[in-house]
Design a protein around this motif. Sequence first.
Motif, PDB file in Angstrom:
ATOM      1  N   UNK A 181      -0.250  19.197  -8.074  1.00  9.36           N
ATOM      2  CA  UNK A 181      -1.368  18.362  -8.508  1.00  9.36           C
ATOM      3  C   UNK A 181      -1.074  16.926  -8.103  1.00  9.36           C
ATOM      4  N   UNK A 182      -2.061  16.297  -7.488  1.00  9.96           N
ATOM      5  CA  UNK A 182      -1.927  14.903  -7.090  1.00  9.96           C
ATOM      6  C   UNK A 182      -2.658  14.019  -8.085  1.00  9.96           C
ATOM      7  N   UNK A 183      -2.173  12.818  -8.283  1.00  9.93           N
ATOM      8  CA  UNK A 183      -2.762  11.879  -9.225  1.00  9.93           C
ATOM      9  C   UNK A 183      -4.157  11.477  -8.754  1.00  9.93           C
ATOM     10  N   UNK A 184      -5.143  11.756  -9.564  1.00  7.24           N
ATOM     11  CA  UNK A 184      -6.527  11.448  -9.195  1.00  7.24           C
ATOM     12  C   UNK A 184      -6.826   9.952  -9.220  1.00  7.24           C
ATOM     13  N   UNK A 185      -5.890   9.155  -9.760  1.00  8.98           N
ATOM     14  CA  UNK A 185      -6.081   7.702  -9.735  1.00  8.98           C
ATOM     15  C   UNK A 185      -5.630   7.084  -8.406  1.00  8.98           C
ATOM     16  N   UNK A 186      -4.892   7.845  -7.611  1.00 14.80           N
ATOM     17  CA  UNK A 186      -4.434   7.388  -6.295  1.00 14.80           C
ATOM     18  C   UNK A 186      -5.648   7.276  -5.368  1.00 14.80           C
ATOM     19  N   UNK A 187      -5.788   6.136  -4.688  1.00 16.76           N
ATOM     20  CA  UNK A 187      -6.949   5.925  -3.813  1.00 16.76           C
ATOM     21  C   UNK A 187      -7.035   6.976  -2.709  1.00 16.76           C
ATOM     22  N   UNK A 188      -5.896   7.369  -2.138  1.00 17.98           N
ATOM     23  CA  UNK A 188      -5.901   8.405  -1.105  1.00 17.98           C
ATOM     24  C   UNK A 188      -6.443   9.710  -1.687  1.00 17.98           C
ATOM     25  N   UNK A 189      -5.926  10.093  -2.853  1.00 20.24           N
ATOM     26  CA  UNK A 189      -6.327  11.351  -3.475  1.00 20.24           C
ATOM     27  C   UNK A 189      -7.805  11.338  -3.857  1.00 20.24           C
ATOM     28  N   UNK A 190      -8.312  10.174  -4.284  1.00 19.53           N
ATOM     29  CA  UNK A 190      -9.748  10.049  -4.586  1.00 19.53           C
ATOM     30  C   UNK A 190     -10.576  10.263  -3.333  1.00 19.53           C
ATOM     31  N   UNK A 191     -10.122   9.670  -2.231  1.00 22.85           N
ATOM     32  CA  UNK A 191     -10.894   9.704  -0.998  1.00 22.85           C
ATOM     33  C   UNK A 191     -10.820  11.048  -0.291  1.00 22.85           C
ATOM     34  N   UNK A 192      -9.619  11.652  -0.256  1.00 25.55           N
ATOM     35  CA  UNK A 192      -9.438  12.876   0.523  1.00 25.55           C
ATOM     36  C   UNK A 192      -9.263  14.130  -0.319  1.00 25.55           C
ATOM     37  N   UNK A 193      -8.972  13.960  -1.590  1.00 25.29           N
ATOM     38  CA  UNK A 193      -8.908  15.109  -2.488  1.00 25.29           C
ATOM     39  C   UNK A 193      -7.605  15.880  -2.487  1.00 25.29           C
ATOM     40  N   UNK A 194      -6.949  15.970  -1.353  1.00 28.30           N
ATOM     41  CA  UNK A 194      -5.706  16.729  -1.334  1.00 28.30           C
ATOM     42  C   UNK A 194      -4.784  16.265  -0.224  1.00 28.30           C
ATOM     43  N   UNK A 195      -3.608  16.817  -0.247  1.00 30.24           N
ATOM     44  CA  UNK A 195      -2.637  16.594   0.822  1.00 30.24           C
ATOM     45  C   UNK A 195      -1.803  17.859   0.862  1.00 30.24           C
ATOM     46  N   UNK A 196      -1.671  18.449   2.009  1.00 29.37           N
ATOM     47  CA  UNK A 196      -0.866  19.661   2.101  1.00 29.37           C
ATOM     48  C   UNK A 196       0.291  19.501   3.088  1.00 29.37           C
ATOM     49  N   UNK A 197       0.450  18.308   3.602  1.00 34.66           N
ATOM     50  CA  UNK A 197       1.543  18.051   4.530  1.00 34.66           C
ATOM     51  C   UNK A 197       2.332  16.840   4.062  1.00 34.66           C
ATOM     52  N   UNK A 198       3.570  16.801   4.446  1.00 34.10           N
ATOM     53  CA  UNK A 198       4.541  15.724   4.189  1.00 34.10           C
ATOM     54  C   UNK A 198       4.692  15.329   2.720  1.00 34.10           C
ATOM     55  N   UNK A 199       4.501  16.252   1.794  1.00 35.78           N
ATOM     56  CA  UNK A 199       4.719  15.925   0.376  1.00 35.78           C
ATOM     57  C   UNK A 199       5.901  16.708  -0.206  1.00 35.78           C
ATOM     58  N   UNK A 200       6.680  17.350   0.635  1.00 33.43           N
ATOM     59  CA  UNK A 200       7.818  18.129   0.154  1.00 33.43           C
ATOM     60  C   UNK A 200       8.842  17.259  -0.577  1.00 33.43           C
ATOM     61  N   UNK A 201       9.152  16.100  -0.031  1.00 32.24           N
ATOM     62  CA  UNK A 201      10.141  15.239  -0.702  1.00 32.24           C
ATOM     63  C   UNK A 201       9.614  14.748  -2.048  1.00 32.24           C
ATOM     64  N   UNK A 202       8.304  14.536  -2.141  1.00 34.98           N
ATOM     65  CA  UNK A 202       7.702  14.124  -3.407  1.00 34.98           C
ATOM     66  C   UNK A 202       7.831  15.243  -4.443  1.00 34.98           C
ATOM     67  N   UNK A 203       7.595  16.475  -4.009  1.00 38.50           N
ATOM     68  CA  UNK A 203       7.711  17.633  -4.915  1.00 38.50           C
ATOM     69  C   UNK A 203       9.158  17.783  -5.373  1.00 38.50           C
ATOM     70  N   UNK A 204      10.100  17.643  -4.458  1.00 34.35           N
ATOM     71  CA  UNK A 204      11.517  17.761  -4.802  1.00 34.35           C
ATOM     72  C   UNK A 204      11.930  16.677  -5.798  1.00 34.35           C
ATOM     73  N   UNK A 205      11.425  15.481  -5.625  1.00 33.95           N
ATOM     74  CA  UNK A 205      11.742  14.392  -6.562  1.00 33.95           C
ATOM     75  C   UNK A 205      11.194  14.693  -7.950  1.00 33.95           C
ATOM     76  N   UNK A 206       9.966  15.194  -8.007  1.00 35.41           N
ATOM     77  CA  UNK A 206       9.367  15.537  -9.294  1.00 35.41           C
ATOM     78  C   UNK A 206      10.166  16.642  -9.988  1.00 35.41           C
TER      79      UNK A 206
END
Length: 191
Positions: free
Chosen positions: A124-149
């Motif tokens: 789940x991406x933060x809906x307050x993030x401007x990118x996430x508001x504009x594009x709705x999702x991201x399915x690439x290059x978020x592996x390091x973010x998931x690992x950090x979480x």
Amino acid sequence: MEFRCIDDCAQCCIEREYYPSKKFGKIGVLILPEEKERIEKLAKIKGIEIKILPRIGISEDVNIPPTKILAYQLMGSEKNGNTCPFLDAESGEKSPHGGFPCKIYKERPLACMAYPVIESEPITLDTKCKYCKEYGNADQNIQSEIESLLKIKEKMITVAPVVWRFATGIGEEEDQDILESGWILEDNKFQ
């Protein structure tokens, strides 16, 4: 689609929210206990004044305040709690994702490394993030973010029967009469 900051965006470094309710005040960036000393040292080296408060504590008894702190929080530099003290909006440089840079980007807290991922199952991406508001999702290059979480979530696991949340007492001027400060017993563990 690949995650990328909206040009010149630093909303996640500027806007802080009330959580879990207004009485708790605005929250800061989550800092794990093992990150606290490093962040304080970086601030000192860079000549930046910071304020780190407790965030989540645990104890064995509801009548005993926290005996262990699971997480701290780096508060914003403004009186209302906004704007990370490490944000560099004046240099004209860009972060690797295209937003304003962080003065400690390579050594930033895990919570910053995890953003905009706020949940890992399902992602789940933060809906307050401007990118996430504009594009709705991201399915690439978020592996390091998931690992950090996942690293953060692992540190939050506890068998302690009592969980406390620290009320910062920080917020907008018009909310000062409802803000509390200090440890407050959590109704439910890590909502």
